[in-house]
Design a protein around this motif. Structure first.
Motif, PDB file in Angstrom:
ATOM      1  N   UNK A 239       7.487   2.815   5.045  1.00 12.81           N
ATOM      2  CA  UNK A 239       6.680   3.893   4.460  1.00 12.81           C
ATOM      3  C   UNK A 239       5.937   4.778   5.436  1.00 12.81           C
ATOM      4  N   UNK A 240       5.499   4.242   6.572  1.00 15.27           N
ATOM      5  CA  UNK A 240       4.707   5.067   7.476  1.00 15.27           C
ATOM      6  C   UNK A 240       4.925   4.599   8.908  1.00 15.27           C
TER       7      UNK A 240
ATOM      8  N   UNK B 175      -8.618   8.175   1.776  1.00  9.23           N
ATOM      9  CA  UNK B 175      -9.220   6.943   1.277  1.00  9.23           C
ATOM     10  C   UNK B 175     -10.706   6.912   1.626  1.00  9.23           C
ATOM     11  N   UNK B 176     -11.428   6.001   0.991  1.00  6.51           N
ATOM     12  CA  UNK B 176     -12.831   5.775   1.312  1.00  6.51           C
ATOM     13  C   UNK B 176     -12.919   4.481   2.107  1.00  6.51           C
ATOM     14  N   UNK B 177     -13.201   4.582   3.414  1.00  6.04           N
ATOM     15  CA  UNK B 177     -13.215   3.394   4.269  1.00  6.04           C
ATOM     16  C   UNK B 177     -14.633   3.071   4.735  1.00  6.04           C
ATOM     17  N   UNK B 178     -15.636   3.513   3.958  1.00  8.94           N
ATOM     18  CA  UNK B 178     -17.022   3.303   4.387  1.00  8.94           C
ATOM     19  C   UNK B 178     -17.377   1.818   4.471  1.00  8.94           C
ATOM     20  N   UNK B 179     -18.202   1.480   5.460  1.00  8.56           N
ATOM     21  CA  UNK B 179     -18.736   0.128   5.616  1.00  8.56           C
ATOM     22  C   UNK B 179     -20.243   0.250   5.809  1.00  8.56           C
TER      23      UNK B 179
ATOM     24  N   UNK C 214       0.842  -1.197   0.000  1.00 14.50           N
ATOM     25  CA  UNK C 214       0.000   0.000   0.000  1.00 14.50           C
ATOM     26  C   UNK C 214       0.884   1.257   0.000  1.00 14.50           C
ATOM     27  N   UNK C 215       0.615   2.166  -0.951  1.00 10.37           N
ATOM     28  CA  UNK C 215       1.478   3.327  -1.141  1.00 10.37           C
ATOM     29  C   UNK C 215       1.579   4.194   0.112  1.00 10.37           C
ATOM     30  N   UNK C 216       0.504   4.301   0.883  1.00 11.72           N
ATOM     31  CA  UNK C 216       0.516   5.168   2.058  1.00 11.72           C
ATOM     32  C   UNK C 216       0.846   4.403   3.332  1.00 11.72           C
ATOM     33  N   UNK C 217       0.165   3.305   3.550  1.00 11.09           N
ATOM     34  CA  UNK C 217       0.309   2.614   4.837  1.00 11.09           C
ATOM     35  C   UNK C 217       1.465   1.617   4.857  1.00 11.09           C
ATOM     36  N   UNK C 218       1.961   1.209   3.672  1.00 15.29           N
ATOM     37  CA  UNK C 218       3.054   0.241   3.630  1.00 15.29           C
ATOM     38  C   UNK C 218       2.611  -1.196   3.859  1.00 15.29           C
ATOM     39  N   UNK C 219       1.307  -1.429   4.017  1.00 14.87           N
ATOM     40  CA  UNK C 219       0.837  -2.797   4.284  1.00 14.87           C
ATOM     41  C   UNK C 219       1.075  -3.702   3.065  1.00 14.87           C
TER      42      UNK C 219
ATOM     43  N   UNK D 220     -13.854  -3.025  -4.034  1.00 14.29           N
ATOM     44  CA  UNK D 220     -12.491  -2.510  -4.245  1.00 14.29           C
ATOM     45  C   UNK D 220     -12.356  -1.728  -5.541  1.00 14.29           C
TER      46      UNK D 220
ATOM     47  N   UNK E  34       2.656   1.881  10.139  1.00 17.45           N
ATOM     48  CA  UNK E  34       2.893   0.492   9.746  1.00 17.45           C
ATOM     49  C   UNK E  34       3.595  -0.247  10.889  1.00 17.45           C
TER      50      UNK E  34
ATOM     51  N   UNK F 109      -9.445   6.319  -5.786  1.00 18.87           N
ATOM     52  CA  UNK F 109      -8.146   6.736  -5.227  1.00 18.87           C
ATOM     53  C   UNK F 109      -7.108   6.895  -6.337  1.00 18.87           C
TER      54      UNK F 109
ATOM     55  N   UNK G  37     -13.576   1.725  -4.404  1.00 17.63           N
ATOM     56  CA  UNK G  37     -12.586   2.474  -3.621  1.00 17.63           C
ATOM     57  C   UNK G  37     -11.355   2.845  -4.437  1.00 17.63           C
TER      58      UNK G  37
ATOM     59  N   UNK H 263      -8.967  -3.838   8.882  1.00 15.47           N
ATOM     60  CA  UNK H 263      -7.644  -4.439   8.753  1.00 15.47           C
ATOM     61  C   UNK H 263      -7.242  -4.663   7.307  1.00 15.47           C
ATOM     62  N   UNK H 264      -7.924  -3.988   6.376  1.00 14.65           N
ATOM     63  CA  UNK H 264      -7.643  -4.254   4.965  1.00 14.65           C
ATOM     64  C   UNK H 264      -6.519  -3.387   4.422  1.00 14.65           C
ATOM     65  N   UNK H 265      -6.499  -2.127   4.811  1.00 15.73           N
ATOM     66  CA  UNK H 265      -5.522  -1.195   4.241  1.00 15.73           C
ATOM     67  C   UNK H 265      -4.314  -1.012   5.157  1.00 15.73           C
ATOM     68  N   UNK H 266      -4.501  -1.327   6.422  1.00 20.41           N
ATOM     69  CA  UNK H 266      -3.413  -1.256   7.397  1.00 20.41           C
ATOM     70  C   UNK H 266      -3.731  -2.274   8.462  1.00 20.41           C
TER      71      UNK H 266
END
Lengths: 136, 184
Positions: B152-153, B81-85, A78-83, A106, B156, A113, A109, B52-55
């Motif tokens: 990167x962050x 980001x769009x994290x809506x559920x 992931x470009x931002x979070x590094x995950x 996805x 992380x 993005x 989203x 837990x999908x993006x981080x």
């Protein structure tokens, strides 16, 4: 849910991931076709995968490859979070593209993005054709 | 229907694997004489799936309840980001975070992460902007974190803290990619 159904479902996940992705992708393609899209092209999908668009906020240009890597068989980040992001190609990642709702979530989203807009049914169909066609 | 069942059994398998991993990690920690986890692990399956999908699914004990509320109030504009559920998921996640927030529990690091951050009142709260976090990381150069392609962050956590997923942040378990174990 009866135990036999569950056993069959688990078996399907373990033994036939390709087949799973196939049925999900086919149902998505049918929906895109009924919205007027098609035929779908692996080549167009492959080009779009690497097409970079500069974001409105002026940051570095983005493409699918920014987070997933240029090769959908490789592990992305992931470009931002590094995950770490597991490969998207069903050929190497069993379970990918097997749930139409997950795929649509996805697309919603990440087209936003990455390209700053929704992807068209044609673009989504081309992406799926490309990803599904990648060999191990 | 078929897809639903398959996704369901997938989710079960993932939960089993994660749960097993956490239990295993705890056992190893105890045998090695480590303290219990610094913050309680994030075990709620719905939370793990939604957040837990993006981080990493950050442990609820890493922010106070008011901060979690603010994060949950703007999922459509979530750090770019769009994290809506779906609403039912959002309600369940909000309750889980509130009940287990740093200022509602008494873990080892609760007092630290439970106090407000230095961030502004208008931007979204971050774990990485709490005073406690900054205090613990001011010796870590940006080159090894934000400037490190394998990290990167600062958000992380698992890139550097080997047992972050289990809620363990012991400084002896830090291994920064490209730089090795941490000695201060």
């Amino acid at each position: 849910m009866n135990p036999i159904t569950v056993t069959v479902a688990v078996w399907a996940v373990l033994v036939a991931p390709g087949a799973l992705a196939a049925s999900a992708v086919e149902s998505l393609e049918a929906a895109y076709r009924s919205a007027g899209a098609g035929p779908f092209s692996t080549g167009t999908g492959a080009d779009a995968w690497r097409r970079e668009i500069p974001p409105r906020d002026g940051g570095a240009p983005r493409s699918c490859a920014t987070c997933h890597g240029a090769d959908p068989r490789s592990v992305g980040r992931h470009a931002t979070t590094g995950k770490i992001i597991e490969p998207l190609a069903p050929a190497v990642s069993p379970g990918r593209l097997s749930d139409p709702e997950h795929v649509e979530k996805w697309f919603r989203r990440n087209c936003e993005w990455t390209w700053g807009r929704a992807c068209t049914p044609q673009e989504k169909g081309d992406f799926l054709a490309y990803l599904r066609g990648v060999q191990p | 229907m078929r897809t639903k069942i398959v996704t369901g059994s997938f989710a079960l398998a993932v939960v089993a694997a994660v749960g097993g991993g956490l239990v295993g990690a705890g056992d190893r920690g105890e045998r090695a004489g480590h303290d219990r986890a610094d913050v309680a692990p994030a075990t709620d399956a719905r939370y793990r799936a939604a957040c837990g999908e993006c981080h990493m699914a950050f442990q609820p004990g890493l922010l106070p309840a008011a901060a979690w509320d603010r994060v949950m109030a703007t999922l459509d504009r979530h750090f770019g980001d769009d994290a809506q559920v779906p609403p039912a998921t959002a309600d369940a996640v909000r309750d889980y975070l509130a009940a287990n927030a740093a200022d509602r529990t008494d873990g080892r690091r609760a007092a630290g992460f439970g106090s407000p951050g230095a961030g502004s009142a208008t931007s979204l709260p971050r774990i990485t902007e709490t005073r406690y976090f900054s205090g613990k990381h001011h010796d870590v150069p940006a080159r090894l974190a934000t400037g490190n392609p394998q990290v990167r962050s600062f958000a992380n956590c698992p890139a550097c803290h080997q047992r972050a997923e289990a809620g363990s942040y012991n400084e002896h378990e830090v291994r920064i990619p490209g730089a090795g174990p941490w000695h201060d």
